[in-house]
Design an enzyme around this catalytic site. Structure first.
Site, PDB file in Angstrom:
ATOM      1  N   TYR A   1      34.384  34.254  33.297  1.00 45.05           N
ATOM      2  CA  TYR A   1      34.824  35.714  34.036  1.00 45.05           C
ATOM      3  C   TYR A   1      34.713  36.830  32.966  1.00 45.05           C
ATOM      4  O   TYR A   1      34.147  37.876  33.257  1.00 45.05           O
ATOM      5  CB  TYR A   1      36.491  35.459  34.281  1.00 45.05           C
ATOM      6  CG  TYR A   1      36.805  36.711  35.078  1.00 45.05           C
ATOM      7  CD1 TYR A   1      36.554  36.884  36.078  1.00 45.05           C
ATOM      8  CD2 TYR A   1      37.446  37.721  34.271  1.00 45.05           C
ATOM      9  CE1 TYR A   1      36.935  38.101  36.994  1.00 45.05           C
ATOM     10  CE2 TYR A   1      38.067  38.843  34.726  1.00 45.05           C
ATOM     11  CZ  TYR A   1      37.892  39.205  36.156  1.00 45.05           C
ATOM     12  OH  TYR A   1      38.134  40.267  36.757  1.00 45.05           O
TER      13      TYR A   1
ATOM     14  N   LYS B   1      32.200  40.209  33.688  1.00 40.61           N
ATOM     15  CA  LYS B   1      32.658  41.486  33.344  1.00 40.61           C
ATOM     16  C   LYS B   1      31.871  42.278  32.361  1.00 40.61           C
ATOM     17  O   LYS B   1      31.607  43.507  32.757  1.00 40.61           O
ATOM     18  CB  LYS B   1      34.225  41.529  33.266  1.00 40.61           C
ATOM     19  CG  LYS B   1      35.011  40.913  34.353  1.00 40.61           C
ATOM     20  CD  LYS B   1      34.891  41.998  35.542  1.00 40.61           C
ATOM     21  CE  LYS B   1      34.077  41.488  36.754  1.00 40.61           C
ATOM     22  NZ  LYS B   1      34.132  42.326  37.952  1.00 40.61           N
TER      23      LYS B   1
END
Length: 246
Positions: free
Chosen positions: A148, A152
Site C-alpha cells: 500500500y 501511494k
C-alpha cells in the site's frame, strides 16, 4: 462533469455527495452495476449522476471504463485497496495494490486525458513517506502494508510525472488524511467527510495542483520530485499497461 473512481463508498462517496450538493454533475464509478446502481439511485436525489463500471484490477476492464467516461472537466483517481494477506494478483498477474492504486489510474489517464478539460487528481496518503519507488521492481509481491505504501508513493510520482506530460491541465495529488474507512484502523482521527472535503476541494475548489493535504502543501519526499525518476516510472508503467508511445 467530474468523474471519481471508487465512488460508491468511503471518501469517494463523501466527495461525490459534497460535489453534487454544490451543483456539479458527477460520474460515479463502481466495480459492477449491481454494486453501483443503489448508490447512483441514492445520490441521484441530490443532483445529476451518471454511473460507469469496471474492475480496476483488470486492465481490459480499465480500457472499457475509459470508453464509458465521455467528456470530463475533472478525473479523480480515488479508488484504492489495502490488499489482505494472501490477496490474489490482478488479472494481468500484478500485486493487487499496485494494480488498482497505480497501474489502473496510469492507464485510465493515458486513455482519457484528451477528454479531460481542467484537472487530474491522484490520491496520496500519509504513508507516502515510507513508500519506495523502484522503476525496475513494479508490481511484484509485497506484504500488505509495504504494498500500500509503495502504491501511494507511486501515485505521487505519477501525479508529478503526468503534470509534466500534460502542462495544460492542473494535475496533482491530495492526501485525504487518516480517516476511518475500510482501509484505515478504527482509531483514525478523521472521518470520511473530512477526506471527502479534501478530494472535493481538489476536484472543484481553489486547488493549486502539486501534492496537497487540504488547503496546504503536503510533504513530498525529495526523491519523488526527481524528474529522471518520474520519467523512468512513466516509461515502465507505459510498458506494463501496454501503452504505445508516440
Amino acid at each position: 462533469m467530474i468523474a471519481i473512481t471508487g465512488s460508491t463508498d468511503g471518501i469517494g462517496r463523501a466527495a461525490a455527495r459534497r460535489l453534487l450538493g454544490d451543483g456539479h454533475t458527477v460520474v460515479l464509478h463502481a466495480r459492477s452495476e449491481a454494486r453501483g446502481a443503489p448508490v447512483a439511485e441514492e445520490l441521484g436525489r441530490l443532483g445529476d449522476v451518471r454511473l460507469v463500471t469496471g474492475d480496476l484490477a483488470d486492465l481490459d476492464q480499465v480500457r472499457s471504463l475509459a470508453g464509458q467516461l465521455g467528456e470530463l472537466d475533472v478525473l479523480v483517481h480515488n479508488a484504492g485497496v489495502w490488499p489482505p494477506d494472501g490477496a490474489p494478483v490482478s488479472a494481468q498477474g500484478h500485486e493487487l495494490a499496485f494494480a488498482v492504486n497505480a497501474l489502473a489510474p496510469h492507464l485510465l489517464t493515458a486513455l482519457a486525458h484528451e477528454r479531460v478539460r481542467e484537472r487530474l487528481v491522484f490520491l496520496g496518503s500519509g504513508m507516502v513517506g515510507s513508500g519506495r519507488v523502484d522503476p525496475d521492481d513494479l508490481g511484484g509481491p509485497r506484504e500488505p502494508g509495504r504494498a500500500y505504501a509503495d502504491s501511494k508513493a507511486l501515485d505521487v510520482v505519477l501525479s508529478l510525472g503526468w503534470a509534466r506530460r500534460l502542462p495544460h491541465l492542473r494535475v496533482g495529488a491530495v492526501d485525504p488524511g487518516w480517516v476511518r474507512t475500510k482501509l484505515a484502523s478504527p482509531g483514525a482521527p478523521g472521518d470520511v467527510e473530512d477526506g471527502g472535503a479534501r478530494v472535493a476541494l481538489a476536484a472543484a475548489g481553489d486547488w493549486p495542483g502539486g501534492y496537497t493535504a487540504g488547503r496546504r502543501p503536503a510533504r513530498t519526499p525529495r526523491a519523488l520530485e526527481d524528474p529522471a525518476l518520474q520519467d523512468r516510472v512513466l516509461a515502465a508503467m507505459d510498458r506494463l499497461a501496454g501503452i504505445r508511445s508516440g
